[in-house]
Design a protein around this motif. Sequence first.
Motif, short mmCIF file in Angstrom:
data_model
loop_
_atom_site.label_atom_id
_atom_site.label_comp_id
_atom_site.label_asym_id
_atom_site.label_seq_id
_atom_site.Cartn_x
_atom_site.Cartn_y
_atom_site.Cartn_z
N SER A 311 2.25 7.26 26.42
CA SER A 311 1.49 7.20 25.35
C SER A 311 -0.21 7.43 25.38
CB SER A 311 1.64 5.74 24.87
OG SER A 311 0.95 4.63 25.87
N ARG A 312 -0.66 7.75 24.32
CA ARG A 312 -2.01 8.10 24.17
C ARG A 312 -2.79 7.29 23.19
NH1 ARG A 312 -4.02 11.44 20.28
NH2 ARG A 312 -2.72 12.41 19.27
N THR A 313 -3.97 7.07 22.92
CA THR A 313 -4.46 6.09 21.91
C THR A 313 -4.45 7.19 20.68
OG1 THR A 313 -5.65 4.92 23.34
CG2 THR A 313 -6.52 4.95 20.93
N ILE A 314 -3.75 6.51 19.45
CA ILE A 314 -3.91 7.21 18.31
C ILE A 314 -5.10 6.57 17.34
CG2 ILE A 314 -2.58 7.69 16.39
CD1 ILE A 314 0.02 7.42 17.85
N HIS A 315 -6.02 7.42 17.11
CA HIS A 315 -7.20 6.89 16.25
C HIS A 315 -6.58 7.03 14.49
CE1 HIS A 315 -9.88 6.65 19.52
NE2 HIS A 315 -9.19 7.41 20.10
N VAL A 316 -6.90 6.00 13.93
CA VAL A 316 -6.36 5.85 12.49
C VAL A 316 -7.40 5.30 11.86
CG1 VAL A 316 -4.55 4.97 10.95
CG2 VAL A 316 -4.08 5.41 13.33
N CYS A 317 -7.72 6.05 10.73
CA CYS A 317 -9.05 5.77 9.85
C CYS A 317 -8.16 5.02 8.52
CB CYS A 317 -9.78 7.00 9.40
SG CYS A 317 -10.95 6.60 8.31
N VAL A 318 -8.38 4.11 8.32
CA VAL A 318 -7.89 3.41 6.91
C VAL A 318 -8.94 3.52 5.90
CG1 VAL A 318 -6.84 1.33 5.87
CG2 VAL A 318 -6.23 2.06 8.22
N ASP A 319 -8.84 3.95 4.86
CA ASP A 319 -9.86 4.22 3.84
C ASP A 319 -9.38 4.04 2.35
OD1 ASP A 319 -12.32 4.72 2.43
OD2 ASP A 319 -12.14 6.97 2.81
N ILE A 320 -9.04 2.68 2.01
CA ILE A 320 -8.65 2.65 0.72
C ILE A 320 -9.67 2.51 -0.41
CG2 ILE A 320 -7.09 1.09 -0.93
CD1 ILE A 320 -5.62 2.30 1.64
N SER A 321 -9.47 3.08 -1.55
CA SER A 321 -10.68 3.32 -2.24
C SER A 321 -11.45 1.89 -2.89
CB SER A 321 -10.21 4.30 -3.59
OG SER A 321 -9.00 3.85 -4.28
N GLU A 322 -10.29 0.99 -2.85
CA GLU A 322 -10.67 -0.47 -3.32
C GLU A 322 -11.56 -1.03 -2.55
OE1 GLU A 322 -7.87 0.89 -3.87
OE2 GLU A 322 -7.30 0.36 -5.90
N GLY A 323 -11.74 -0.68 -1.29
CA GLY A 323 -12.81 -1.36 -0.24
C GLY A 323 -12.03 -1.97 0.87
N ASP A 324 -13.10 -2.71 1.61
CA ASP A 324 -12.85 -3.42 2.83
C ASP A 324 -11.76 -4.53 2.81
OD1 ASP A 324 -14.16 -1.56 4.70
OD2 ASP A 324 -16.03 -3.01 4.85
N LEU A 325 -11.45 -5.17 1.58
CA LEU A 325 -10.69 -6.12 1.46
C LEU A 325 -9.16 -5.70 1.58
CD1 LEU A 325 -10.65 -9.20 0.69
CD2 LEU A 325 -10.17 -8.70 -1.42
N TYR A 326 -8.78 -4.42 1.14
CA TYR A 326 -7.64 -3.80 1.39
C TYR A 326 -7.59 -3.17 2.58
CZ TYR A 326 -7.18 -4.63 -4.03
OH TYR A 326 -6.93 -4.90 -4.91
N ASN A 327 -8.69 -2.49 3.02
CA ASN A 327 -8.58 -1.75 4.32
C ASN A 327 -8.07 -2.86 5.69
OD1 ASN A 327 -9.34 0.73 3.39
ND2 ASN A 327 -11.38 0.25 3.63
N ASP A 328 -8.91 -3.95 5.55
CA ASP A 328 -8.72 -4.98 6.16
C ASP A 328 -7.10 -5.65 6.40
OD1 ASP A 328 -11.43 -4.82 7.50
OD2 ASP A 328 -11.94 -6.61 6.32
N TYR A 329 -6.76 -5.62 5.21
CA TYR A 329 -5.39 -6.23 4.93
C TYR A 329 -4.36 -5.27 5.75
CZ TYR A 329 -1.08 -7.33 2.78
OH TYR A 329 0.67 -7.74 2.42
N VAL A 330 -4.57 -3.83 5.23
CA VAL A 330 -3.53 -2.74 5.97
C VAL A 330 -3.79 -3.00 7.49
CG1 VAL A 330 -3.14 -0.31 6.17
CG2 VAL A 330 -3.85 -1.48 3.75
N ILE A 331 -4.87 -3.00 7.96
CA ILE A 331 -5.02 -3.03 9.39
C ILE A 331 -4.34 -4.21 9.89
CG2 ILE A 331 -6.57 -3.35 11.38
CD1 ILE A 331 -8.55 -1.55 9.51
#
Length: 390
Positions: A311-331
């Motif tokens: 395994s190698r590290t997979i870099h994932v960018c989470v960018d939901i348009s509603e903002g960090d509240l949604y991003n943090d939940y997805v993460i």
Amino acid sequence: MYLKESYLFHFLEDSLVHPVTVRQFSKRYFISMSRAYELKSELESFLGLYHLEFKDGQIIGDEFSIRKLLFNIYYHFFNMIEAPVFEEEIKIDSKKMVNFVISYFNLKLTPTGEVKLKLFFEINYFRMKNNHQIEFYSSYDVIGDSEKIKHFNEACQIFINGVIKQPKLVSKKETQNLILFLGIENLIDSDFNSSQNKCVKSMADTFMDKVSKMYLETDQISDDLRGQLIQKMHTELIKINSRYLIHANYMTTQTEITFDTKYQTFHRCVTDFLFTNVETNHIQNEFQNFNQLYLEYMLLLINSIPLNYISRTIHVCVDISEGDLYNDYVIKMLTLQGESAIKFEKRLSSQTDVYISDVVMSHLKCRQILLGKLPEDQDWQILKAQILEQ
């Protein structure tokens, strides 16, 4: 108890001892001729799974396949309810042979191991006594004192020749069959790398070349450890291939299994290899249980190769348009799905492998996963699997 009362089973069992015609079977079990012919058709279909035929009132085909069929029936059906019934002479002499092998090699058998060994002897004795001989001759050697192995060979041959009244060549083949069984079942140490079966060895060599290039050419593993891993896995592959390519496998019990998404790279490696090489070597008919072969290749890789090698590290960018509240939940929800080599980010970078958003970005070079809405509880594992896809 259904099996013992099954006419189909009686038809199978009777034909293994003496030729039995449809008419004879009909009279013996007081059933109509039409029903007896239906059973004959069912028996022929069943035997086809083992590449065997029903001809002239008896089962015809490779003796290894017949013994394997018997082993599977008696072990996986009868041992659920009771021990299979053999003649007392067969049971007594088989028990003597089991005791001899256990004592000679100082075996510490598990209860299931003892049952398997006893059944192996009973089936082989039963077939030999009814003048059915194996044609395969094993070229495998057993590691250890050559004099001790020579004595074991001689003792087994004397037993088979004297007790079961078989010619010397038959006794020799049956003894080699026993040694092969003991080695494949890991009851004795066997030098399977000395195999002279070209298909068995070439399959192991080719697969290990593939595995080495894909997973073992990494700085995370030393040259010494790499060499040890390759040798150990190659030896086990020879055993696995021997069970399936020379009809020596007596255990085919597992059904299809689904592995965790983190082993998808192993899944692709194994399936690609097996399908390619089965066609290349024209050995489709040799595989009597392809799922079982796939399973053992997968288990070998999972047990042998640590995940950090693959395994190698997979870099994932989470960018939901509603903002960090949604991003943090997805993460957070993706993190709860279990450990994996995923690093979450909220900003795109040159290292970003996967971009998760509710908006399509056509200019991005990395892979994108579009979220039309927040996933339901049962969908998070699916989303994680999408991220891990290569």
